[in-house]
Design an enzyme around this catalytic site. Structure first.
Site, PDB file in Angstrom:
ATOM      1  N   ASP A  59       0.853  -1.198   0.000  1.00  0.00           N
ATOM      2  CA  ASP A  59       0.000   0.000   0.000  1.00  0.00           C
ATOM      3  C   ASP A  59       0.884   1.241   0.000  1.00  0.00           C
ATOM      4  OD1 ASP A  59      -2.156  -1.714   0.402  1.00  0.00           O
ATOM      5  OD2 ASP A  59      -2.136  -1.454   2.583  1.00  0.00           O
ATOM      6  N   ASP A  65       0.716   8.166   7.952  1.00  0.00           N
ATOM      7  CA  ASP A  65       1.066   6.769   8.271  1.00  0.00           C
ATOM      8  C   ASP A  65       2.440   6.727   8.919  1.00  0.00           C
ATOM      9  OD1 ASP A  65      -1.097   5.205   7.176  1.00  0.00           O
ATOM     10  OD2 ASP A  65      -0.326   5.571   5.165  1.00  0.00           O
ATOM     11  N   GLU A  87       2.152  -3.018  11.033  1.00  0.00           N
ATOM     12  CA  GLU A  87       1.594  -3.287   9.701  1.00  0.00           C
ATOM     13  C   GLU A  87       2.447  -2.635   8.616  1.00  0.00           C
ATOM     14  OE1 GLU A  87      -2.815  -2.727   8.959  1.00  0.00           O
ATOM     15  OE2 GLU A  87      -1.966  -1.417   7.446  1.00  0.00           O
ATOM     16  N   GLU A  88       3.152  -1.586   8.974  1.00  0.00           N
ATOM     17  CA  GLU A  88       3.942  -0.844   7.983  1.00  0.00           C
ATOM     18  C   GLU A  88       5.309  -1.466   7.706  1.00  0.00           C
ATOM     19  OE1 GLU A  88       2.726   1.828   6.286  1.00  0.00           O
ATOM     20  OE2 GLU A  88       0.835   1.473   7.322  1.00  0.00           O
ATOM     21  N   ASP A 106      -1.517  -1.353  13.977  1.00  0.00           N
ATOM     22  CA  ASP A 106      -1.806  -0.702  12.695  1.00  0.00           C
ATOM     23  C   ASP A 106      -1.770   0.774  13.060  1.00  0.00           C
ATOM     24  OD1 ASP A 106      -2.736   0.481  10.449  1.00  0.00           O
ATOM     25  OD2 ASP A 106      -4.569  -0.713  10.267  1.00  0.00           O
ATOM     26  N   LEU A 108      -1.999   3.609  11.570  1.00  0.00           N
ATOM     27  CA  LEU A 108      -2.990   4.537  11.040  1.00  0.00           C
ATOM     28  C   LEU A 108      -3.952   3.755  10.151  1.00  0.00           C
ATOM     29  CD1 LEU A 108      -4.108   7.110   9.409  1.00  0.00           C
ATOM     30  CD2 LEU A 108      -3.190   7.514  11.698  1.00  0.00           C
ATOM     31  N   ASP A 109      -5.044   3.340  10.733  1.00  0.00           N
ATOM     32  CA  ASP A 109      -6.048   2.609   9.962  1.00  0.00           C
ATOM     33  C   ASP A 109      -6.955   3.604   9.235  1.00  0.00           C
ATOM     34  OD1 ASP A 109      -7.553   0.158   9.238  1.00  0.00           O
ATOM     35  OD2 ASP A 109      -9.141   1.185  10.329  1.00  0.00           O
ATOM     36  N   GLU A 268      -5.292  -6.036  12.478  1.00  0.00           N
ATOM     37  CA  GLU A 268      -6.641  -5.466  12.414  1.00  0.00           C
ATOM     38  C   GLU A 268      -7.702  -6.446  12.915  1.00  0.00           C
ATOM     39  OE1 GLU A 268      -5.962  -4.779   8.272  1.00  0.00           O
ATOM     40  OE2 GLU A 268      -5.970  -2.613   8.486  1.00  0.00           O
TER      41      GLU A 268
END
Ligand code: AHM
Ligand code: MG
Length: 322
Positions: A59, A65, A87-88, A106, A108-109, A268
């Site tokens: 992504d 983020d 997640e990043e 996560d 920044l969802d 998530e």
């Protein structure tokens, strides 16, 4: 009651460890710093600007983020967190601390909503430290929760020993999270659902069938009209369900690469499913409870179907019958 007092009470009755209490209060400080970044830095900078980099999932990363992740890592490094699974990032970050807890985040969802001033959030999951930093099944989480950054900054949190989650709202006059309302409970019945219906041509048969009954309203098998909401930030859709009920679906579909949907199990689905079960709801991938899935890799995806028990029971039956 302020969050710190809530944590202190839990420390006093022995239901959480000092390490867990400290991690939650540092995550809260990080969320306050992220709130300020959104409110203040967002005036001069485009927080939704693409950085040109991609995360572990491919992504596009947005400016916020990256900022949110940095803020959280800085705050967690001062706690007994042994590893941060983000997640990043492709790989876990070893903090150098000899703690017994790993934290998955996560940061920044809802990234695609940053640029349009729609609610985004931070999701977190506390897990027992493993020899190799692989994630545990969702049922073994020590605590989980998420913050939303919207008109208000909010927190929903549950510890493993809790029978229900607790919600908090940030009082920006003194930068304290304050407990709101009583124990959170998702009513078993609902007439509100959240799904990105633009993918309906790609859905598999069980979701197609359920949606057929839902859209038929009074004339359908469920005999009632429904209404739809879809924010596009899972944290915002989930927060609504914890406040007034409903169901949320990001199922697998037959688009290339989407057989297991879009959402990631460790960052998530597990933390939000943990909260959903504590609130009396259900969270499944179709046939199985999400919390029972043994993660095979840190970034694996899972279909997510969660919320009100009656609807999720129907959806599970439709999946099991296929
Ligand atoms: P993100 O963590 O990169 O923001 O991705 C997760 C988000 C969820 O918050 C949301 O429910 C979903 O992606 C929306 O996906 P889509 O744009 O396919 O509807
Ligand atoms: Mg996300």
């Amino acid at each position: 009651m302020q969050l710190q007092e809530y944590i202190n009470r839990r420390l006093a009755d022995g239901s959480i460890t000092t390490d867990i209490g400290m991690i939650i209060s540092h995550l809260a400080d990080a969320a306050i710093a992220i709130t300020q970044t959104i409110r203040v830095s967002g005036i001069e900078e485009d927080l939704g600007a693409e950085t040109g980099a991609a995360n572990a999932d491919g992504d596009e990363q947005k400016a916020l983020d990256v900022m949110a992740e940095e803020i959280i890592i800085t705050h967690l490094k001062n706690t007994a967190t042994s590893h941060i699974l983000s997640e990043e990032q492709d790989a876990p970050i070893a903090t150098g601390q000899d703690g017994k807890v790993m934290v998955a985040i996560d940061p920044l969802d809802g990234s695609s909503n940053i640029a349009v001033n729609v609610t985004v959030g931070t999701i977190f999951s506390l897990m027992p430290r493993q020899d190799a930093p692989v994630a545990c099944a969702g049922r073994d989480q020590l605590a989980a929760g998420f913050f939303t950054y919207g008109p208000q900054t909010t927190l929903i949190l549950a510890f493993a020993s809790d029978s229900a989650p607790q919600c908090f709202v940030l009082d920006e006059r003194n930068q304290q999270f304050i407990a709101m309302g009583g124990a959170v409970e998702i009513p078993p019945e609902t007439n509100e659902y959240a799904i990105n219906a633009a993918y309906s041509e790609h859905w598999f048969a069980p979701v197609q069938e359920w949606m057929g009954h839902v859209l038929a309203g009074h004339a359908g098998a469920y005999g009632k009209p429904y209404r739809m909401r879809w924010v596009g930030s899972m944290v915002a859709d989930a927060w609504r369900i914890f406040q007034r009920g409903g169901v949320f679906l990001y199922p697998g579909d037959n688009r290339k690469g989407y057989a297991d949907g879009r959402l990631r199990l460790v960052y998530e689905a597990n933390p939000i499913s943990f909260l959903v079960e504590k609130a009396g709801g259900m969270a499944i991938n179709g046939c199985e409870d999400i919390l029972d899935i043994q993660p095979q890799s840190l970034h694996q995806r899972t279909p997510v179907i969660l919320g009100a028990k009656q609807e999720i029971t129907r959806l599970k039956a439709l999946h099991l019958n296929k």
